[in-house]
Scaffold this active site. Structure first.
Site, PDB file in Angstrom:
ATOM      1  N   LYS A   6      41.436  15.591  42.681  1.00 16.36           N
ATOM      2  CA  LYS A   6      41.282  15.805  41.237  1.00 16.36           C
ATOM      3  C   LYS A   6      42.553  15.378  40.507  1.00 16.36           C
ATOM      4  CE  LYS A   6      42.214  20.668  42.029  1.00 16.36           C
ATOM      5  NZ  LYS A   6      42.855  21.497  41.051  1.00 16.36           N
ATOM      6  N   ARG A  17      39.183  33.842  38.828  1.00 20.34           N
ATOM      7  CA  ARG A  17      39.063  32.661  37.980  1.00 20.34           C
ATOM      8  C   ARG A  17      37.586  32.284  38.042  1.00 20.34           C
ATOM      9  NH1 ARG A  17      42.751  27.419  39.228  1.00 20.34           N
ATOM     10  NH2 ARG A  17      41.217  27.265  40.892  1.00 20.34           N
ATOM     11  N   MET A  30      63.657  10.688  25.649  1.00 20.83           N
ATOM     12  CA  MET A  30      62.322  10.121  25.849  1.00 20.83           C
ATOM     13  C   MET A  30      62.318   8.951  26.838  1.00 20.83           C
ATOM     14  SD  MET A  30      59.602   8.693  23.044  1.00 20.83           S
ATOM     15  CE  MET A  30      59.437  10.218  22.154  1.00 20.83           C
ATOM     16  N   TYR A  42      71.773  14.218  23.235  1.00 19.09           N
ATOM     17  CA  TYR A  42      71.263  15.067  22.152  1.00 19.09           C
ATOM     18  C   TYR A  42      71.821  16.483  22.241  1.00 19.09           C
ATOM     19  CZ  TYR A  42      67.766  11.575  20.823  1.00 19.09           C
ATOM     20  OH  TYR A  42      67.146  10.446  20.383  1.00 19.09           O
TER      21      TYR A  42
HETATM   22  C1  PLP Z   1      38.794  25.011  44.598  1.00 19.72           C
HETATM   23  C2  PLP Z   1      40.030  24.315  45.050  1.00 19.72           C
HETATM   24  N1  PLP Z   1      40.164  24.022  46.351  1.00 19.72           N
HETATM   25  C3  PLP Z   1      41.275  23.392  46.811  1.00 19.72           C
HETATM   26  C4  PLP Z   1      42.290  23.039  45.961  1.00 19.72           C
HETATM   27  C5  PLP Z   1      43.524  22.361  46.515  1.00 19.72           C
HETATM   28  O1  PLP Z   1      44.657  23.155  46.356  1.00 19.72           O
HETATM   29  P1  PLP Z   1      46.070  22.655  46.928  1.00 19.72           P
HETATM   30  O2  PLP Z   1      46.414  21.428  46.173  1.00 19.72           O
HETATM   31  O3  PLP Z   1      47.026  23.754  46.672  1.00 19.72           O
HETATM   32  O4  PLP Z   1      45.839  22.378  48.362  1.00 19.72           O
HETATM   33  C6  PLP Z   1      42.190  23.331  44.613  1.00 19.72           C
HETATM   34  C7  PLP Z   1      43.287  23.010  43.698  1.00 19.72           C
HETATM   35  O5  PLP Z   1      43.695  23.728  42.865  1.00 19.72           O
HETATM   36  C8  PLP Z   1      41.022  23.985  44.144  1.00 19.72           C
HETATM   37  O6  PLP Z   1      40.880  24.287  42.853  1.00 19.72           O
END
Ligand code: PLP
Length: 363
Positions: free
Chosen positions: A35, A130, A308, A260
């Protein structure tokens, strides 16, 4: 002239890290979590390098679309699930599996038209609070899913850990992870199907949590979330090197201030290097003076505020340094975890924050 700032993605490191995960979780299949554009490393590039994984985990259907367009045919799991009934035809078209974590999703699935069966990962909330069904609601959710003809009856049971990084070091008692394991076991006892609990930290530190599928993200990129430890401490290799060059070296007089808000004062006449990288490239602005970089492979300290496009570096230990010399911001020899700690965050955030003007290259 092009900006000399680049992020080099080491595909061999990604593959090495996958093999490390496999060695640690030998009895488990591996979902590579890609992701957030492969944790900032580039989705397609990472997925091709990790094509040996058993599945990919994404957060958005658009990522699944990109993986399919790149010709990757492995199972893809939508980790936050779908949130709109209109996503379901696309899930089917792309042959994407989905996490189911909420009753609204069950309703959408029950009302969806027929089609090829959708594979579901039923998520329990075992204490992270969550996403996920409360432990007491899981059997009902499971029963509703298996009753739907449009759902693949081979359902995976999963949860997510809140503090699996607490397994080494002072003050890490692992209590919450043990409790999440207990709640999961109790809530799912007797239910058929594969189990998936472990993120990277649980792969590294909680063998009892490996089960059928592990879901590492950070570890594949060589990043640790364990306080005070880097990926290298676990045999992992950084998959990204962020680098640039010095574009100026100036001698600044004793008593003068740098950058800065004049936050840093020269204690003596000294060489100050200017490197072509700043928060506009995604480098964290709020690291303090003393945060390390590597100039010609050797440690030097950032001084003054990161701006920047530029940062300033104390070159007193390296009087030979000159414009054009390479500066590494993180990578082999300088863990991103060190920079993240200086910025008050974890290693995942800086790698996810690289901006589009940085040139990505692969080696
Ligand atoms: C549902 C779920 N599984 C696995 C992972 C992977 O986590 P990590 O990058 O800490 O291994 C995530 C990441 O947040 C996640 O949301």
């Amino acid at each position: 002239m092009a900006r000399p700032t680049s992020a080099t993605i080491h595909t061999a490191a990604l593959q090495h890290n996958l093999s490390q995960v496999r060695a640690r979780a030998a009895g488990s299949r591996v979902m590579a979590v890609v992701k957030a554009d492969g944790y900032g490393h580039g989705l397609e590039r990472v997925a091709r390098a990790l094509a040996g994984a058993d599945a990919f985990g994404v957060a958005a259907l658009s990522d699944a679309e990109r993986l399919r367009a790149a010709g990757l045919s492995q199972p893809v799991v939508l980790l936050s699930g779908f949130d709109d009934a209109e996503d379901l035809p696309q899930l089917r078209r792309l042959n994407v599996e989905t996490v189911v974590h909420h009753a609204t999703q069950l309703q959408m699935l029950e009302q969806a038209g027929s089609g090829p069966p959708i594979r579901c990962w039923l998520k329990l909330d075992t204490g992270m609070h969550r996403l996920g069904f409360a432990p007491g609601d899981v059997r009902d959710a499971y029963a509703r899913l298996v009753a739907m003809p449009s759902i693949d009856p081979d359902i995976v049971l999963m949860n997510h850990f809140a503090s699996s990084d607490e397994f080494v070091g002072a003050g890490s008692n692992g209590r919450q992870t043990r409790e999440q394991l207990r709640v999961f076991a109790e809530a799912t006892a007797g239910l058929p199907g594969a189990r998936s609990l472990a993120n990277s930290a649980a792969v590294l530190g909680w063998p009892d949590a490996h089960f059928d599928w592990v879901r590492p993200g950070g570890a594949l990129y060589g990043i640790s979330v364990v306080d005070g430890m880097s990926g290298a401490d676990f045999g992992l290799r950084p998959a990204m090197t962020l680098a640039t060059r010095l574009i100026a070296v100036n001698t600044i007089r004793a008593g003068e201030h740098i950058g800065y808000s004049a936050t840093w004062q020269c204690p003596e006449d000294m060489p100050v290097g200017v490197a072509a990288i700043g928060y506009g490239d995604g480098y964290p602005r709020h690291v303090p003076a003393g945060t390390p970089v590597l100039v010609n492979g050797r440690r030097a300290d950032i001084i003054g505020r990161v701006s920047m496009d530029l940062m300033t570096i104390d070159l007193r230990p390296h009087p030979e340094a000159k414009p054009g010399d390479p500066v590494v911001l993180w990578g082999a020899g300088l863990p991103v975890e060190t920079i993240a700690a200086a910025a008050g965050t974890i290693g995942y955030e800086p790698v996810c924050s690289i901006t589009r003007r940085v040139r990505f290259v692969e080696d």
